[in-house]
Design a protein around this motif. Sequence first.
Motif, PDB file in Angstrom:
ATOM      1  N   SER A  49      56.659 -32.689   4.749  1.00 45.36           N
ATOM      2  CA  SER A  49      57.436 -31.491   4.184  1.00 45.36           C
ATOM      3  C   SER A  49      57.901 -32.066   2.796  1.00 45.36           C
ATOM      4  CB  SER A  49      58.637 -31.292   4.910  1.00 45.36           C
ATOM      5  OG  SER A  49      58.422 -30.575   6.169  1.00 45.36           O
ATOM      6  N   GLY A  50      57.281 -31.295   1.779  1.00 41.30           N
ATOM      7  CA  GLY A  50      57.538 -31.470   0.402  1.00 41.30           C
ATOM      8  C   GLY A  50      58.730 -30.550  -0.214  1.00 41.30           C
ATOM      9  N   ALA A  51      59.533 -30.856  -1.126  1.00 40.26           N
ATOM     10  CA  ALA A  51      60.514 -30.079  -1.565  1.00 40.26           C
ATOM     11  C   ALA A  51      60.497 -30.330  -3.125  1.00 40.26           C
ATOM     12  CB  ALA A  51      61.833 -30.312  -1.061  1.00 40.26           C
ATOM     13  N   ALA A  52      60.952 -29.348  -3.903  1.00 43.58           N
ATOM     14  CA  ALA A  52      61.157 -29.369  -5.425  1.00 43.58           C
ATOM     15  C   ALA A  52      62.410 -28.740  -6.038  1.00 43.58           C
ATOM     16  CB  ALA A  52      60.033 -29.037  -5.955  1.00 43.58           C
ATOM     17  N   LEU A  53      62.966 -29.210  -6.820  1.00 48.45           N
ATOM     18  CA  LEU A  53      63.866 -28.530  -7.240  1.00 48.45           C
ATOM     19  C   LEU A  53      63.619 -28.195  -8.782  1.00 48.45           C
ATOM     20  CD1 LEU A  53      67.009 -27.070  -6.643  1.00 48.45           C
ATOM     21  CD2 LEU A  53      67.970 -29.284  -7.626  1.00 48.45           C
ATOM     22  N   ALA A  54      63.991 -26.918  -9.347  1.00 49.04           N
ATOM     23  CA  ALA A  54      63.279 -26.612 -10.816  1.00 49.04           C
ATOM     24  C   ALA A  54      64.503 -25.716 -11.293  1.00 49.04           C
ATOM     25  CB  ALA A  54      62.105 -25.722 -10.703  1.00 49.04           C
ATOM     26  N   THR A  55      64.636 -25.706 -13.000  1.00 49.47           N
ATOM     27  CA  THR A  55      65.482 -24.762 -13.419  1.00 49.47           C
ATOM     28  C   THR A  55      64.767 -24.704 -14.951  1.00 49.47           C
ATOM     29  OG1 THR A  55      67.631 -24.556 -14.009  1.00 49.47           O
ATOM     30  CG2 THR A  55      66.985 -26.831 -14.644  1.00 49.47           C
ATOM     31  N   LYS A  56      64.923 -23.626 -15.254  1.00 53.81           N
ATOM     32  CA  LYS A  56      64.279 -23.034 -16.671  1.00 53.81           C
ATOM     33  C   LYS A  56      62.824 -23.383 -16.655  1.00 53.81           C
ATOM     34  CE  LYS A  56      68.707 -23.679 -19.224  1.00 53.81           C
ATOM     35  NZ  LYS A  56      69.611 -24.034 -18.146  1.00 53.81           N
ATOM     36  N   GLY A  57      62.151 -23.420 -15.592  1.00 55.40           N
ATOM     37  CA  GLY A  57      60.651 -23.236 -15.700  1.00 55.40           C
ATOM     38  C   GLY A  57      59.978 -24.701 -15.521  1.00 55.40           C
ATOM     39  N   GLN A  58      61.172 -25.967 -15.264  1.00 58.02           N
ATOM     40  CA  GLN A  58      61.061 -27.167 -15.426  1.00 58.02           C
ATOM     41  C   GLN A  58      61.523 -27.887 -13.956  1.00 58.02           C
ATOM     42  OE1 GLN A  58      59.100 -28.790 -17.667  1.00 58.02           O
ATOM     43  NE2 GLN A  58      58.994 -26.857 -18.895  1.00 58.02           N
ATOM     44  N   VAL A  59      60.404 -28.535 -13.265  1.00 63.83           N
ATOM     45  CA  VAL A  59      60.910 -29.359 -12.096  1.00 63.83           C
ATOM     46  C   VAL A  59      61.706 -30.523 -12.619  1.00 63.83           C
ATOM     47  CG1 VAL A  59      60.327 -30.797 -10.267  1.00 63.83           C
ATOM     48  CG2 VAL A  59      58.485 -28.960 -11.069  1.00 63.83           C
ATOM     49  N   VAL A  60      62.911 -30.765 -11.959  1.00 58.86           N
ATOM     50  CA  VAL A  60      63.996 -31.658 -12.104  1.00 58.86           C
ATOM     51  C   VAL A  60      63.759 -32.760 -10.826  1.00 58.86           C
ATOM     52  CG1 VAL A  60      65.427 -30.321 -13.508  1.00 58.86           C
ATOM     53  CG2 VAL A  60      66.026 -30.375 -11.143  1.00 58.86           C
ATOM     54  N   TRP A  61      63.306 -32.484  -9.793  1.00 59.51           N
ATOM     55  CA  TRP A  61      63.284 -33.314  -8.778  1.00 59.51           C
ATOM     56  C   TRP A  61      62.205 -32.895  -7.795  1.00 59.51           C
ATOM     57  CZ3 TRP A  61      64.060 -32.081  -3.653  1.00 59.51           C
ATOM     58  CH2 TRP A  61      63.836 -33.413  -2.806  1.00 59.51           C
ATOM     59  N   SER A  62      61.602 -33.751  -6.870  1.00 63.16           N
ATOM     60  CA  SER A  62      60.606 -33.330  -6.181  1.00 63.16           C
ATOM     61  C   SER A  62      60.581 -34.721  -5.318  1.00 63.16           C
ATOM     62  CB  SER A  62      59.278 -32.814  -6.716  1.00 63.16           C
ATOM     63  OG  SER A  62      58.485 -34.241  -7.174  1.00 63.16           O
ATOM     64  N   GLY A  63      60.184 -34.522  -3.961  1.00 64.77           N
ATOM     65  CA  GLY A  63      60.155 -35.292  -2.936  1.00 64.77           C
ATOM     66  C   GLY A  63      59.126 -35.069  -1.718  1.00 64.77           C
ATOM     67  N   VAL A  64      58.980 -35.989  -1.009  1.00 64.24           N
ATOM     68  CA  VAL A  64      58.447 -35.434   0.292  1.00 64.24           C
ATOM     69  C   VAL A  64      58.784 -36.332   1.521  1.00 64.24           C
ATOM     70  CG1 VAL A  64      56.494 -37.070  -0.192  1.00 64.24           C
ATOM     71  CG2 VAL A  64      56.133 -35.085   1.404  1.00 64.24           C
ATOM     72  N   ASP A  65      58.935 -35.869   2.773  1.00 63.27           N
ATOM     73  CA  ASP A  65      59.273 -36.734   3.843  1.00 63.27           C
ATOM     74  C   ASP A  65      57.914 -36.646   4.937  1.00 63.27           C
ATOM     75  OD1 ASP A  65      60.875 -38.743   5.274  1.00 63.27           O
ATOM     76  OD2 ASP A  65      61.670 -36.927   6.541  1.00 63.27           O
ATOM     77  N   THR A  66      57.753 -37.561   5.581  1.00 68.69           N
ATOM     78  CA  THR A  66      56.665 -37.490   6.560  1.00 68.69           C
ATOM     79  C   THR A  66      57.243 -37.757   8.314  1.00 68.69           C
ATOM     80  OG1 THR A  66      55.097 -38.013   5.126  1.00 68.69           O
ATOM     81  CG2 THR A  66      54.201 -38.383   7.209  1.00 68.69           C
ATOM     82  N   VAL A  67      56.528 -37.033   9.067  1.00 72.78           N
ATOM     83  CA  VAL A  67      56.711 -37.319  10.672  1.00 72.78           C
ATOM     84  C   VAL A  67      55.470 -37.664  11.373  1.00 72.78           C
ATOM     85  CG1 VAL A  67      58.043 -36.142  12.437  1.00 72.78           C
ATOM     86  CG2 VAL A  67      59.185 -35.671  10.325  1.00 72.78           C
ATOM     87  N   ARG A  68      55.671 -38.525  11.964  1.00 73.26           N
ATOM     88  CA  ARG A  68      54.519 -38.640  13.069  1.00 73.26           C
ATOM     89  C   ARG A  68      54.631 -38.009  14.328  1.00 73.26           C
ATOM     90  NH1 ARG A  68      53.034 -42.839  16.616  1.00 73.26           N
ATOM     91  NH2 ARG A  68      50.958 -43.633  16.545  1.00 73.26           N
ATOM     92  N   MET A  69      53.763 -37.188  14.722  1.00 75.28           N
ATOM     93  CA  MET A  69      53.964 -36.349  15.755  1.00 75.28           C
ATOM     94  C   MET A  69      52.926 -36.613  16.732  1.00 75.28           C
ATOM     95  SD  MET A  69      56.255 -34.041  14.126  1.00 75.28           S
ATOM     96  CE  MET A  69      55.995 -32.366  15.310  1.00 75.28           C
ATOM     97  N   ARG A  70      53.096 -37.076  18.028  1.00 71.64           N
ATOM     98  CA  ARG A  70      52.227 -37.226  19.146  1.00 71.64           C
ATOM     99  C   ARG A  70      52.183 -36.220  20.023  1.00 71.64           C
ATOM    100  NH1 ARG A  70      48.472 -40.662  20.611  1.00 71.64           N
ATOM    101  NH2 ARG A  70      47.923 -40.728  22.949  1.00 71.64           N
TER     102      ARG A  70
END
Length: 205
Positions: free
Chosen positions: A117-138
Amino acid sequence: MSEIALGAGPGALILASKSAARRAMLENACVPFAVRVAGVDEAAIKAESGDLDAAALAVRLAEAKAVAVSRDDETAWVLGSDQTLAFENRLISKAPTLETARERLRAMRGKTHHLHSGAALATKGQVVWSGVDTVRMRMRDFSDAFLDAYLEAEGEALLACVGSYRLEGMGSQLFEAVDGDYFTVLGLPLWPVLAELRRTGVLTA
């Protein structure tokens, strides 16, 4: 109401996603926001991103959505998010039909895949932060009879889910183990997002 009007003033948050699960997460966390769906060509972005692994692709898609919407409202902060699924070194996209969903779930049963799951925060057309988290599913080795009952109960709503399951519904019965954060499975790395909203001043508490 947890939703504010678009352009309600500096610091307004817009969720650039039509996902009911992401909207519910923010509402339950008492985060004020509005919704504006980003009109990005996800297929084109994926085609241009062959050099990225599934986790990095989730971030790129999230960034594209956040930037697209933030260009239309320079006073707002825009949260974009997306999910990708990696199974046996392949990127799995949303199933176009229930029969495709059936085939994919049969292939994944009794095996492990990774949900990003990726996420990003932007303002005025510019990304100011982004990140991702991963889950292992069985997934457990469920029967064909259970799979038939599951597809009948959940129906075409599954076509909106990258893995053809909703963990908050009957899809929880498909699994025997989940290693990671529940919110990430639902489609948003909520803890990092909340931390960034506080850092930027969108949330002041």
